[in-house]
Structure formats: structure tokens, C-alpha cells
Scaffold this motif. Sequence first.
Motif, PDB file in Angstrom:
ATOM      1  N   GLN A 248     -12.502 -33.302  59.381  1.00 21.20           N
ATOM      2  CA  GLN A 248     -11.045 -33.418  59.385  1.00 21.20           C
ATOM      3  C   GLN A 248     -10.396 -32.057  59.134  1.00 21.20           C
ATOM      4  O   GLN A 248      -9.404 -31.717  59.776  1.00 21.20           O
ATOM      5  CB  GLN A 248     -10.596 -34.415  58.316  1.00 21.20           C
TER       6      GLN A 248
ATOM      7  N   GLY B  92      -4.238 -44.306  59.725  1.00 21.22           N
ATOM      8  CA  GLY B  92      -4.594 -43.652  60.974  1.00 21.22           C
ATOM      9  C   GLY B  92      -3.520 -42.676  61.414  1.00 21.22           C
ATOM     10  O   GLY B  92      -2.325 -42.914  61.207  1.00 21.22           O
TER      11      GLY B  92
ATOM     12  N   GLU C 259      -3.552 -39.513  66.752  1.00 25.15           N
ATOM     13  CA  GLU C 259      -4.582 -39.356  67.776  1.00 25.15           C
ATOM     14  C   GLU C 259      -5.659 -40.424  67.671  1.00 25.15           C
ATOM     15  O   GLU C 259      -6.788 -40.231  68.135  1.00 25.15           O
ATOM     16  CB  GLU C 259      -5.206 -37.962  67.670  1.00 25.15           C
ATOM     17  N   TYR C 260      -5.348 -41.537  67.003  1.00 20.27           N
ATOM     18  CA  TYR C 260      -6.220 -42.716  66.928  1.00 20.27           C
ATOM     19  C   TYR C 260      -7.510 -42.438  66.156  1.00 20.27           C
ATOM     20  O   TYR C 260      -8.586 -42.889  66.545  1.00 20.27           O
ATOM     21  CB  TYR C 260      -6.560 -43.251  68.328  1.00 20.27           C
ATOM     22  N   ARG C 261      -7.389 -41.717  65.036  1.00 18.26           N
ATOM     23  CA  ARG C 261      -8.542 -41.462  64.183  1.00 18.26           C
ATOM     24  C   ARG C 261      -8.162 -41.769  62.736  1.00 18.26           C
ATOM     25  O   ARG C 261      -7.043 -41.495  62.309  1.00 18.26           O
ATOM     26  CB  ARG C 261      -8.999 -40.006  64.314  1.00 18.26           C
TER      27      ARG C 261
ATOM     28  N   THR D 216      -6.455 -47.403  66.563  1.00 19.40           N
ATOM     29  CA  THR D 216      -7.458 -46.781  65.701  1.00 19.40           C
ATOM     30  C   THR D 216      -8.423 -47.826  65.159  1.00 19.40           C
ATOM     31  O   THR D 216      -9.642 -47.616  65.118  1.00 19.40           O
ATOM     32  CB  THR D 216      -6.780 -46.040  64.533  1.00 19.40           C
TER      33      THR D 216
ATOM     34  N   ARG E  91     -10.845 -48.849  67.872  1.00 19.88           N
ATOM     35  CA  ARG E  91     -11.879 -47.835  68.106  1.00 19.88           C
ATOM     36  C   ARG E  91     -12.938 -47.884  67.011  1.00 19.88           C
ATOM     37  O   ARG E  91     -14.137 -47.739  67.278  1.00 19.88           O
ATOM     38  CB  ARG E  91     -11.254 -46.445  68.169  1.00 19.88           C
ATOM     39  N   LEU E  92     -12.509 -48.091  65.769  1.00 18.16           N
ATOM     40  CA  LEU E  92     -13.457 -48.149  64.660  1.00 18.16           C
ATOM     41  C   LEU E  92     -14.355 -49.379  64.772  1.00 18.16           C
ATOM     42  O   LEU E  92     -15.563 -49.308  64.499  1.00 18.16           O
ATOM     43  CB  LEU E  92     -12.695 -48.173  63.338  1.00 18.16           C
TER      44      LEU E  92
ATOM     45  N   ALA F 262     -16.224 -43.337  61.401  1.00 11.98           N
ATOM     46  CA  ALA F 262     -15.050 -42.452  61.431  1.00 11.98           C
ATOM     47  C   ALA F 262     -15.451 -41.020  61.769  1.00 11.98           C
ATOM     48  O   ALA F 262     -14.761 -40.337  62.535  1.00 11.98           O
ATOM     49  CB  ALA F 262     -14.351 -42.495  60.073  1.00 11.98           C
TER      50      ALA F 262
ATOM     51  N   LEU G 162     -15.844 -40.612  65.456  1.00 12.47           N
ATOM     52  CA  LEU G 162     -14.567 -40.518  66.158  1.00 12.47           C
ATOM     53  C   LEU G 162     -13.978 -39.121  66.039  1.00 12.47           C
ATOM     54  O   LEU G 162     -13.380 -38.597  66.997  1.00 12.47           O
ATOM     55  CB  LEU G 162     -13.594 -41.548  65.605  1.00 12.47           C
ATOM     56  N   TRP G 163     -14.133 -38.492  64.878  1.00 14.76           N
ATOM     57  CA  TRP G 163     -13.594 -37.147  64.685  1.00 14.76           C
ATOM     58  C   TRP G 163     -14.407 -36.086  65.434  1.00 14.76           C
ATOM     59  O   TRP G 163     -13.880 -35.039  65.814  1.00 14.76           O
ATOM     60  CB  TRP G 163     -13.538 -36.812  63.195  1.00 14.76           C
TER      61      TRP G 163
END
Length: 293
Positions: free
Chosen positions: A82, A150, A153-155, A257, A260-261, A286, A289-290
Motif C-alpha cells: 500500500q 475500500g 480503485e477497488y482495493r 471491492t 473482487r475480494l 488483499a 489485489l494490490w
Amino acid sequence: MGRGDLTNAEWVRTEPRLPASGRRGGRWNDHRKVIDGVLFRLRTGKPWQDLPDRFGMHKTVYEQHRRWSADGTWDQILRAVQAEADLAGRIDWSMVSVDSTSCRAHQHAAGARKKKPRVPKKRTTPQHHRSDEGLGRSQGGLTCNIHLAGEGEYRPLAFLVTPGQWGDAPQMIQVLERIRVPRPEGGRPRTRPDHLGDDKAHSSRRNRRYLRRRQIKHTIPEPKDQRASRKRRGSKGGRPAGFDTEIYKRRNEVERTVNRLKNSRAVATRYDKRAYVFHGTGTVAAVRLWLRP
């Protein structure tokens, strides 16, 4: 490299943030192979015993995942990636939203022994350990909730695991206080978004006072019962809560988000008995995703 394994680019970004030694002082045989085994189980939801032979002994993969979930290694890796994204300007702080999702617990997730969990040395309690193991009984059976924050950017920036019957509003402050993105170039970690968007489930006087105290702009619709209660109190009820319909349209970002998770089957359905191990499983999802561009 199999489907779903770490790519070379992802491995280059992950390797410097891994522990250098094992529990007895010697280096692990192959961090990358073990992490790929964790990712395989995360993606498929298969039991640890059914891991393919190319990942090595399943017990080794599980024990390292459990240990890193307990001592906070997965959390450190998440914050590191992050921080890297924030340094590159790839975190959308303009709008952060909090939402929750229910995860059905598999029958194997129940029945954890009521004893002190095994922990790494120099620690008294595992990270994110809960005496209730984050499981609750509702109409659908055993469930747990993931409350997450979240970004645009959907993270996920941070999340919290609770029993399934717990409400959303009391958890909002805890989730926001878990947001902590380090700044490699110096300075305090960033913990405050520019704007917060939540749904009616997070509307409460306590939450709004907290946001005003931290000077966080927010868009939270006011439920009818709270609006009626405020009007009955007259001038003592305070002013109506501001609400911007255009800003609220971005609420879909946190819902995407969540989707996606939960593409990871080991997150969508909980198989882990211990809450801190399930939290580690969600943290690995997570991190993945990052790492993706």
C-alpha cells in the motif's frame, strides 16, 4: 509458473518484505513456492491436504500461513505494498467507503478448541485473535462478517472480521482506525481519507461525531427513524445531515471491492477455524489485489 501463481514482477515486489529466517534461525527452503501454495488454496478453497505436490508438504504451507497470520507478517506485507502504491500516486483518497459482507462458514470452521492458541515467540496473543473466533449463528447458520474500507480503485485499505450477527454501525470506527498507510519518504502514516461514503447501516450519532472530530467529510444517508427522532427533539436534535446524491453514486466502488475480494473462494466461504487465520487469508487476498497493476 502455474495459473494463479506469483508472476516474476509480483515476486520482485514481494520478496524484500518477507522474513529472512525461520523459527529456528535457518532460512526457509523456498518462500515463493510456499506463497504459491497459499494462493492456490486461497483461489480454489481446497483443503490443505489436497495441495498439489509441486508446493511441497501441505503441513509446511499451512504452518507458515498460520504463523504469518499470527505474528502480523501478512499485515506488514499489505502495508508495504500500500505504501508503494501511495508513493506512486495510485491510491484514490478522494473517496473511501466502508461496507460489510457476510461469509458463510463451512462446517469445518466450527469446533475450534477452547485453549490458548499457539503463538510465535515474543508474543502473548496472536494478531486479530478473538475468543469467539469471529463466528456467529444467524438464520443461515454459522456466519462471519468482513467489514472493510475500500478506496476508489477497488482495493481494500483495511478490514475487520466479526461474528455474523454483529451490526455494521458499531464497527465503522474500528475499521477506519485500522487504515494506516506508511510513507517511505518520512512522516506519519496516512490514516484519514478526504471523503467517506457509507450507507444507512453506518448512520449513528456516535459515528458522525467521530467523523466531525477527525475532520473527515462524509456522505451518509439518514434513516427515517433517526430523521423522525431528530425532528421530535426540536432544536436539541441538531441540524439535518448533509447529503450529496452525486457523491453517493460512488458507493458502488466499495461493493465492487467486496466482489473482487470474494472472488477468492477461501474468503467467500470460511474454512478456517481460527479468526486470526481467516484474517490472514483475507489479507493475502488483499495483497494480491494490490500487487496487480
